[in-house]
Design an enzyme around this catalytic site. Structure first.
Site, PDB file in Angstrom:
ATOM      1  N   GLY A   1       0.804  -1.220   0.000  1.00  7.21           N
ATOM      2  CA  GLY A   1       0.000   0.000   0.000  1.00  7.21           C
ATOM      3  C   GLY A   1       0.832   1.263   0.000  1.00  7.21           C
ATOM      4  O   GLY A   1       0.413   2.303   0.500  1.00  7.21           O
TER       5      GLY A   1
ATOM      6  N   SER B   1       4.729  -0.885  -5.716  1.00 10.84           N
ATOM      7  CA  SER B   1       4.400  -2.049  -6.550  1.00 10.84           C
ATOM      8  C   SER B   1       4.663  -3.389  -5.891  1.00 10.84           C
ATOM      9  O   SER B   1       5.225  -4.307  -6.500  1.00 10.84           O
ATOM     10  CB  SER B   1       5.173  -1.999  -7.871  1.00 10.84           C
ATOM     11  OG  SER B   1       4.681  -0.967  -8.627  1.00 10.84           O
TER      12      SER B   1
ATOM     13  N   SER C   1       2.412  -5.492  -5.300  1.00 11.55           N
ATOM     14  CA  SER C   1       1.594  -6.531  -5.937  1.00 11.55           C
ATOM     15  C   SER C   1       2.180  -6.961  -7.273  1.00 11.55           C
ATOM     16  O   SER C   1       2.165  -8.151  -7.601  1.00 11.55           O
ATOM     17  CB  SER C   1       0.129  -6.112  -6.058  1.00 11.55           C
ATOM     18  OG  SER C   1       0.026  -4.966  -6.828  1.00 11.55           O
TER      19      SER C   1
ATOM     20  N   GLU D   1      -2.892  -9.524 -12.587  1.00 10.86           N
ATOM     21  CA  GLU D   1      -3.465  -8.487 -11.716  1.00 10.86           C
ATOM     22  C   GLU D   1      -4.879  -8.122 -12.193  1.00 10.86           C
ATOM     23  O   GLU D   1      -5.810  -7.998 -11.394  1.00 10.86           O
ATOM     24  CB  GLU D   1      -2.554  -7.252 -11.723  1.00 10.86           C
ATOM     25  CG  GLU D   1      -3.079  -6.045 -10.950  1.00 10.86           C
ATOM     26  CD  GLU D   1      -2.996  -6.184  -9.432  1.00 10.86           C
ATOM     27  OE1 GLU D   1      -2.165  -6.978  -8.960  1.00 10.86           O
ATOM     28  OE2 GLU D   1      -3.765  -5.499  -8.733  1.00 10.86           O
TER      29      GLU D   1
ATOM     30  N   ASP E   1       4.792  -1.036 -13.878  1.00 11.01           N
ATOM     31  CA  ASP E   1       5.311  -1.665 -12.660  1.00 11.01           C
ATOM     32  C   ASP E   1       5.983  -2.994 -12.981  1.00 11.01           C
ATOM     33  O   ASP E   1       7.095  -3.292 -12.533  1.00 11.01           O
ATOM     34  CB  ASP E   1       4.179  -1.926 -11.656  1.00 11.01           C
ATOM     35  CG  ASP E   1       3.342  -0.692 -11.380  1.00 11.01           C
ATOM     36  OD1 ASP E   1       3.831   0.429 -11.647  1.00 11.01           O
ATOM     37  OD2 ASP E   1       2.202  -0.836 -10.907  1.00 11.01           O
TER      38      ASP E   1
END
Ligand code: GLA
Length: 361
Positions: A109, A113, A115, A147, A159
């Site tokens: 968060g 990046s 994720s 994603e 990303d």
């Protein structure tokens, strides 16, 4: 030691400049950073992917053939694993199971990046377990699709490309239309500082998709597919469009300045990028604006919000020799002005994703 086991890493990234333009096929300059997600994979013979994370609770246990429904996968952090498993199955990966042990040093968060890195590292691990290979741009595109499939967040490609194609000591100058990368060496006298505002955000549930849709609507109105094909004249009075077109010019100018060691040009470009993100794109929040001011007061050449905005981190560049004192001064001033708890760290450009060499293997 388990003979079939291997560990893969994928770094987070910090976007130095080029906000909200990757999905308009623009240009961005990022670094893969020295914080990463690591996945240790051991093949299983029962056709299941079973994952544990040092960061998230619970166990993910899904079939390795891609049939698990990503959005429905529980616990929630397993959605990305189901997304990766599905995308790899579509690409022809055999349904070989694996145990995945996941650790991470990328704050979640933050706009760094975590994720994308998670998906890239899991993809590498799952590919390896099945003797399947995906490299470079194909790996980045697979992680991006994972994603989309897992969370529905319509993220762009910057990303994943930085995480896959980063190089130690270099910035990644990416053309999001051609997906070509130029590695530009980072001047050693420059330090890159990342400061978390203390305001968490996730892409899901943030107005990221809304902003993207708004700026895509500008392209549609102008009769162009993406805003890379719009002129400044066309978007002059349309804030969302003006942001994209001026940001793309700033990014190319930034890459030139980096390449030619024109260091004085870098800071003003980052500050202009932040102002445009704040005023024209409206993806900032007061804390990020204050943090940029504090960093500049403390001697940074330039600073801007990084990632999708709405919280998370600011990135700053400044003289390497003053990194520690600048960070201390900026965070103290920010704390006093906002009563938020910031976290600062310097980041170094690192190599992109790959297998981690393990001694004795
Ligand atoms: C998020 C997305 C990226 C990009 C940035 C904004 O990080 O994942 O693709 O759109 O926001 O520049």
């Amino acid at each position: 030691m388990n003979p079939g086991a291997a560990t893969f890493r994928a770094p987070g990234r910090v976007n130095l400049i080029g906000g909200q333009v990757d999905y308009h096929e623009g240009w961005v300059v990022s670094l893969a950073i020295d914080r990463d997600v690591r996945v240790r994979a051991t093949p299983r013979s029962d056709g299941r992917v079973v994952a544990h994370s040092s960061h998230f609770d619970g166990q993910v246990d899904i079939p390795a053939d891609g049939t698990a429904d990503p959005p429905a996968t529980r616990p929630q952090w397993g959605r990305a694993i189901a997304g990766v498993t599905r995308v790899l199955a579509e690409k022809g990966r055999e349904p070989v199971g694996a145990d995945l042990e996941i650790t991470s040093t990328i704050p979640v968060g933050s706009g760094l990046s975590s994720s994308a890195a998670f998906e890239v590292a899991c993809a590498l691990a799952l590919c390896d377990a099945a003797g399947f290979a995906l490299h470079g741009t194909d790996l980045a595109l697979a992680a991006q699709r994972a994603e989309h499939v897992a969370t529905g967040v319509p993220c762009g490609i910057q990303d994943q490309m930085a995480s896959v194609l980063g190089r130690a000591g270099h910035a990644v100058f990416l053309d999001c239309r051609t997906l070509t990368v130029e590695h530009v060496s980072m001047p050693p006298e420059l330090c890159v500082l990342v400061v978390h505002s203390g305001v968490a955000r996730t892409l899901e549930g943030s107005p990221y998709a809304e902003r993207r849709a708004e700026s895509e609507a500008v392209a549609a109105r102008l009769g162009v597919r993406v805003l890379r094909d719009a002129t400044l004249e066309q978007v002059h009075d349309i804030p969302r469009g003006r942001h994209a077109v001026t940001e793309m010019t700033r990014v190319r100018e930034f890459a030139r300045a980096l390449r030619e060691r024109d260091l004085d040009a870098l800071g003003p470009l980052m500050l202009a990028s932040h102002a445009s993100s704040r005023d024209d794109m409206e993806v900032s929040i007061p804390e990020l604006d204050i943090l940029v001011e504090c960093l500049v007061d403390a001697g940074a050449y330039g600073a801007r919000l990084t990632g999708a905005g709405f919280g998370g981190c600011v990135v700053a560049i400044g003289p390497a020799a003053a990194a520690t004192t600048s960070a201390a001064q900026a965070t103290a001033e920010y704390r006093a002005r906002t009563h938020r708890e910031p976290t600062a760290w310097t980041v170094r450009a690192s190599d992109g994703a790959g297998r981690v060499d393990e001694p004795g293997r």
